[in-house]
Design a protein around this motif. Structure first.
Motif: not given
Length: 89
Positions: A11-13, A15, A17, A63, A66-69
């Motif tokens: 989840k990197v767009q 947020v 990133f 990240g 808010q992100a999940r890498v």
């Protein structure tokens, strides 16, 4: 000077990133870019001192909050085409 290309998945767009990556890269004295790719990943080109690139790589693995890498791939890159500063595309 060294250069590396990273592909970050998860989840990197949408947020923050790329903007957060830019802040980290500038703080580390790196130049390059962070941009969204059509497949939902983020590409990061980092050019600078090897230790600074390694530090950015560590951060990219986490990240912003808010992100999940889920994945981080690192490869060699040609830093000659990197822009001055660090751009978001």
């Amino acid at each position: 000077m060294s250069a590396a290309r990273f592909i970050v998945s998860g989840k990197v767009q949408g947020v923050w990133f790329r903007a957060s990556t830019r802040e980290q890269a500038i703080a580390l004295g790196l130049r390059g870019h962070a941009r969204n790719l059509a497949d939902g990943t983020v590409e990061v080109l980092a050019v600078g001192e090897p230790a600074a690139i390694d530090a950015l790589a560590d951060w990219l693995g986490r990240g912003p909050p808010q992100a999940r890498v889920d994945g981080l791939r690192r490869g060699q890159a040609d830093g000659g085409s990197a822009p001055p500063g660090f751009l978001i595309g």
